[in-house]
Motif scaffolding. Structure first.
Motif, short mmCIF file in Angstrom:
data_model
loop_
_atom_site.label_atom_id
_atom_site.label_comp_id
_atom_site.label_asym_id
_atom_site.label_seq_id
_atom_site.Cartn_x
_atom_site.Cartn_y
_atom_site.Cartn_z
N UNK A 85 0.83 -1.20 0.00
CA UNK A 85 0.00 0.00 0.00
C UNK A 85 0.87 1.25 0.00
N UNK A 86 0.46 2.25 -0.79
CA UNK A 86 1.01 3.60 -0.71
C UNK A 86 -0.20 4.51 -0.55
N UNK A 87 -0.32 5.15 0.62
CA UNK A 87 -1.54 5.90 0.92
C UNK A 87 -1.23 7.19 1.66
N UNK A 88 -1.94 8.24 1.27
CA UNK A 88 -1.82 9.56 1.90
C UNK A 88 -0.39 10.11 1.88
N UNK A 109 -3.59 4.93 -3.01
CA UNK A 109 -4.78 5.72 -2.75
C UNK A 109 -4.47 7.01 -2.00
N UNK A 110 -5.23 8.05 -2.36
CA UNK A 110 -5.25 9.32 -1.62
C UNK A 110 -3.89 10.02 -1.58
N UNK A 111 -3.10 9.87 -2.63
CA UNK A 111 -1.78 10.49 -2.69
C UNK A 111 -1.82 11.76 -3.53
N UNK A 112 -0.90 12.67 -3.26
CA UNK A 112 -0.64 13.81 -4.12
C UNK A 112 0.67 13.52 -4.84
N UNK A 113 0.60 13.47 -6.17
CA UNK A 113 1.77 13.13 -6.99
C UNK A 113 1.93 14.26 -8.01
N UNK A 114 3.10 14.96 -7.97
CA UNK A 114 3.25 16.11 -8.84
C UNK A 114 4.71 16.42 -9.15
N UNK A 115 4.88 17.18 -10.22
CA UNK A 115 6.19 17.68 -10.64
C UNK A 115 7.16 16.55 -10.97
#
Length: 178
Positions: free
Chosen positions: A89-92, A119-125
């Motif tokens: 799991x990768x979460x939050x 789930x529920x991650x912020x992935x950017x740049x």
């Protein structure tokens, strides 16, 4: 996990799939990373390798990364025996500013693995894909029964690489839900 490119070395393999991790877990059960920071590294932040089961990264920050944020499984098929990575799991998590040395680094890469939840991650740049799952260019099943849900993915590619996506999939993936 510092990494210096050799003079003249400018190879960017797909998804930086064979890049080492700042932290690597192999054949482990139930390892959890909670409220951790993986920062300023020349590698991928966290790699959950061959045979790891029910491991997790929750509420972690992955930032200023040489390659990707998290890799689950390997580019090799370990379905025979107990080698397949599963139930991770990768979460939050915040996963940002990746691919600084290996532009093909992915926010979360799932290779040969089953039953992962992202789930529920912020992935950017990032200069490549936000989430990539599956491995190999065939009709062979590589990743299955994974759930990718409610992730905020922004600013991928940025005119550095191509053939990418917010969520990028390869090969058959029975039971996977996006």
């Amino acid at each position: 996990a510092d990494w210096v490119r050799a003079f003249g070395e400018f190879k960017f393999p797909q998804a930086a799939a064979f890049k080492t991790g700042t932290v690597q877990v192999e054949a482990a059960r139930g390892i959890r990373f909670e409220d951790c920071a993986f920062l300023h590294t020349g590698a991928t932040g966290l790699v959950l390798r061959r045979g790891s089961k029910d491991c997790a990264a929750e509420r972690c920050e992955f930032s200023d990364l040489g390659a990707g944020g998290v890799r689950i499984g390997d580019g090799y098929d370990y379905r025979a025996g107990d080698g397949l990575t599963s139930g991770c799991t990768v979460r939050n998590c915040l996963i940002e500013k990746g691919g600084r040395f290996e532009p093909a680094g992915v926010g979360v890469l799932i290779c040969h693995a089953r039953g992962s939840r992202i789930a529920d991650n912020t992935i950017e740049d990032l200069y490549y894909s936000g989430i990539s799952l599956g491995w190999g260019w065939s009709f062979k099943q590589t990743a299955c029964e994974n759930v990718i849900e409610n992730n905020d993915i922004d600013r991928v590619g940025q005119k550095v690489l191509s053939d990418l996506g917010g969520i990028y999939t390869l090969s058959r993936q029975a039971g996977t839900v996006l």
